[in-house]
Design an enzyme around this catalytic site. Structure first.
Site, PDB file in Angstrom:
ATOM      1  CB  ILE A 168     -36.561  50.254 -19.360  1.00  0.00           C
ATOM      2  CG1 ILE A 168     -37.112  49.869 -17.986  1.00  0.00           C
ATOM      3  CG2 ILE A 168     -35.776  49.102 -19.968  1.00  0.00           C
ATOM      4  CD1 ILE A 168     -38.198  48.812 -18.025  1.00  0.00           C
ATOM      5  CG  ASP A 203     -46.064  57.677 -33.907  1.00  0.00           C
ATOM      6  OD1 ASP A 203     -46.044  56.531 -33.427  1.00  0.00           O
ATOM      7  OD2 ASP A 203     -47.092  58.376 -33.953  1.00  0.00           O
ATOM      8  NE  ARG A 258     -43.043  44.012 -41.702  1.00  0.00           N
ATOM      9  CZ  ARG A 258     -44.336  44.224 -41.417  1.00  0.00           C
ATOM     10  NH1 ARG A 258     -45.169  43.195 -41.307  1.00  0.00           N
ATOM     11  NH2 ARG A 258     -44.790  45.444 -41.247  1.00  0.00           N
ATOM     12  CE1 TYR A 261     -47.330  47.320 -21.094  1.00  0.00           C
ATOM     13  CE2 TYR A 261     -47.942  45.909 -19.253  1.00  0.00           C
ATOM     14  CZ  TYR A 261     -46.970  46.560 -19.993  1.00  0.00           C
ATOM     15  OH  TYR A 261     -45.638  46.454 -19.635  1.00  0.00           O
ATOM     16  CE  LYS A 266     -45.147  45.381 -22.969  1.00  0.00           C
ATOM     17  NZ  LYS A 266     -43.975  45.742 -23.790  1.00  0.00           N
ATOM     18  CB  ILE A 308     -39.145  48.693 -13.467  1.00  0.00           C
ATOM     19  CG1 ILE A 308     -38.921  47.195 -13.734  1.00  0.00           C
ATOM     20  CG2 ILE A 308     -37.854  49.481 -13.647  1.00  0.00           C
ATOM     21  CD1 ILE A 308     -37.957  46.515 -12.790  1.00  0.00           C
TER      22      ILE A 308
END
Length: 267
Positions: A19, A59, A120, A152, A156, A185
């Site tokens: 994506i 990272d 931030r 996960y 989310k 996806i």
């Protein structure tokens, strides 16, 4: 729809594949300058010249990484109009009890703290500009948890709340915050050896080399309303909509790009 994106500057995290890569391509096609961040960005330089793309290996679980990305945008392009928080991981688990403290921490360091750190870093710049757009990649798992993705799913779900907080606090300052929430996806993670399609083939008793058969079995079993898997292009188009001034009155939403799977689960 995307003409207003010409000349703007977007940061895309997780820009080297799936994506993130497709969204980077569509931003570039719309005339948007892109700072593409990922752990390895060797493939990004071929997309456009240095006047349009800045690739940075980073990272986002490491201290100072977000500020490094933001500063690269300022140094190269002088501003930051758009942040697409996309870098993340979805490690498969056996069940809830199989997820150790270390696994929870690793998932949250990238999927949650990575998003927080990037937001931030860019918000003060956007405040000075008087305008900006924050877009976060969520998931249908943040609404209906996946049994094999417990950490996960929770990460989310946390992103949903983070975006609402940002929308509440910063929309009045010209900074919108929204979520694009994909489901099913077909990215590289599906097709790579040992990827999700191999798992589906084993589950449905289909030969691993019959990728189309595995997809067909999954679609029949899941009854995905759209009748097909989604593509990175589907998600990227939604991201560009949320990034553009066409959606200038939109803030604090979760935009599902899921083929109708979440609404069908909620009925």
């Amino acid at each position: 729809m995307t003409q207003d994106l010409n000349g703007k500057v977007a940061i895309v995290t997780g820009a080297s594949s799936g994506i993130g890569l497709e969204t980077t391509k569509q931003f570039l096609a719309a005339g948007t300058k892109v700072v593409g961040a990922a752990r390895s960005t060797a493939n990004l330089a071929e997309l456009a010249g240095p006047d349009m793309i800045c690739a940075i290996d980073v990272d986002l679980t490491q201290a100072g990484a977000a500020e490094k990305v933001m500063q690269a945008a300022i140094d190269r392009f002088g501003k930051v109009d758009i942040l697409f928080n996309n870098a993340g991981a979805a490690p498969g688990r056996d069940d809830f009890l199989s997820v150790t403290d270390e696994m929870w921490q690793q998932t949250f360091d990238l999927n949650v703290m990575g998003y927080i750190r990037m937001a931030r870093a860019v918000i003060p710049v956007m405040e000075k500009q008087g305008k900006g757009v924050l877009i976060h990649c969520g998931s249908e798992a943040g609404i209906k948890p996946h049994p094999l993705l417990p950490d996960y799913s929770v990460s989310k779900s946390a992103i949903n709340m983070i975006s609402k907080i940002l929308s509440r606090d910063y929309t009045r300052k010209g900074i919108r915050s929204n979520i694009v929430a994909p489901a099913h996806i077909r990215t590289e993670l599906w097709d790579e050896p040992g990827g999700f399609l191999d798992t589906l083939a084993d589950h449905y008793g289909v030969p691993r080399n019959d990728r189309d058969g595995a997809v067909a079995a999954f679609l029949e079993d899941s009854q995905l309303p759209a009748g097909r898997l989604g593509t990175p292009e589907d998600v990227a188009r939604a991201v560009l909509y949320l990034a553009s001034d066409v959606s200038d009155f939109v803030s604090g939403i979760v935009l599902g790009v899921d083929g109708g799977v979440v609404p069908s689960l909620q009925t």
